[in-house]
Design an enzyme around this catalytic site. Sequence first.
Site, short mmCIF file in Angstrom:
data_model
loop_
_atom_site.label_atom_id
_atom_site.label_comp_id
_atom_site.label_asym_id
_atom_site.label_seq_id
_atom_site.Cartn_x
_atom_site.Cartn_y
_atom_site.Cartn_z
N ASP A 370 0.84 -1.20 0.00
CA ASP A 370 0.00 0.00 0.00
C ASP A 370 0.88 1.25 0.00
O ASP A 370 1.61 1.50 0.97
CB ASP A 370 -0.91 -0.02 1.23
CG ASP A 370 -1.98 1.06 1.17
OD1 ASP A 370 -1.74 2.11 0.55
OD2 ASP A 370 -3.06 0.85 1.74
N HIS A 401 -3.58 0.56 -2.71
CA HIS A 401 -4.50 1.22 -1.79
C HIS A 401 -5.90 1.19 -2.39
O HIS A 401 -6.19 1.90 -3.36
CB HIS A 401 -4.06 2.67 -1.56
CG HIS A 401 -4.80 3.36 -0.45
ND1 HIS A 401 -4.56 3.09 0.89
CD2 HIS A 401 -5.77 4.30 -0.47
CE1 HIS A 401 -5.35 3.83 1.64
NE2 HIS A 401 -6.10 4.57 0.83
#
Length: 507
Positions: A370, A401
């Site tokens: 992420d 993300h």
Amino acid sequence: MLEWLVALCFVILVVLIWPGFKYFNTESKSNALHQGTGISQLAKIDKTGRCVSEQEGSDGAQAGDKKNRAVALICKPSALANYLLKHCRTFSNYSPCVGWTWRASALLQSVYEACCPYDSPVQFVRDNLQLSDEGLVALDWAVPTYQKRRRTSSHSTSPVLLIIPNSFGKITNNLLKLCETALSHGYLPAVFNRRSHNGTPLTTLKLQQFGDPADLREAVRYIRHRQPAGKLYAVSESTGSGLLLSYLGECGSSSYVTAAVCLSPVFRCQSWFENALCWPLQWALALYQKICLSRYKTVLGETIQTDTLFSSCSLRDLEEALFCQTAAPPGTSSSCNTSATWDVYWERNEPLRDVDEVAIPVLSVCAQDDPIRGDAQSTIPLELFETNPHFFLLLTDHGGHCGFSTQSEGSHAGASGSVGPVAAPSSGMGSRQISWSHKALLEFFRATTDFFAAEERTKQLAARRRGLGGGAAGRTFRNRSVSTCKRVPECSHNIHAIYNWQRSYTR
């Protein structure tokens, strides 16, 4: 001008080399994290009492089966955890995009889900809610574009899915796809918009702090009043998870929520505001928030320093100008008066401050690569999931993300993404490819609901046996007609009735 050229060169460099860089480096980072936490794929209860995945039989099998090593479930052993492992097939059915494709880049797929246009077959019907202090928040109810009736009956028993966007109020492609998927599975999606977000009028000088759940609490009460017969589920995205976790912690068993899911949540929010993001992302997010607040520049000048606010270049400076400083009163020489320090602000707004009071199952879906949250080892509180029976973590090697692109999406092969029970119904809303994270959360909601229904039936059966006693009473009951027994609903909508018993799912 020079800064813009540097930024453009940086973006071009990332686009060209990022997919290959992630392809060659994510593998080693993933292995290091897995070795440090002892997690794998097919989950079981290990000797330390932690629910983790089962290790493969040989190193060759591990190297040859990247699909099975792509996701792991981390949680404390419990009855509910065993039930989820048995009935949620999506948890171990994730095939991330790898190789030289833009979907293999965590940054590119994150930007795509956040910014790229998406032709959604969903329209929104807005309810503006006036709060106790005369402020306004909005609930946008998602309905199909082909549906003529735009309002839902208050007697509907369909479950309500409360969706909380990120703290900047941006409605991303991921949320639009989630509304589309939820509608196709019989949910009533409602997007919660904070004060001044997405066209919601700002009628007071008060803005909602990062982790203040007061406005959300009133919105939930309205939903319960409008749809009293339907269960309530909640989903948050990115930094919006801070608001959801704060609400669940403050309300405890009175949250009226049956289960909740956090997609790519940010847990350690103070450190994230201070040093988690690189400067181009900080600058972009700060610019977006300043553009949204610019229409209220004059009125906000009565309570905050607008010069400091609109000259801020970082998220911390922006948040501090909004909530930790006030404008100087007329006639004073000081430019500003500090109303609350940065640390005191986060004591009141840290999402995990009341985490021990959370009384419902919460699933967090996170990716190790992420680019927004940061390094997984330092930003994900693994000890929370290992010790608290209410929290479950799905940790993937890839996904970015709120991206979680799969090979089926990359090759446009919709058949390989089906997982049986959560496949979209054959309707106008279910013709598109469903995101893996959306499949996982729908399976999680279904499994927890079925588990609670089974627990409720067991509780009712035990109560009947205690009331009837033994001997002749038991024989009398066996000779009765079934029609004389009063039918009791499978699962009460009163959350207290669900969670006031011995919380058997945590055993």
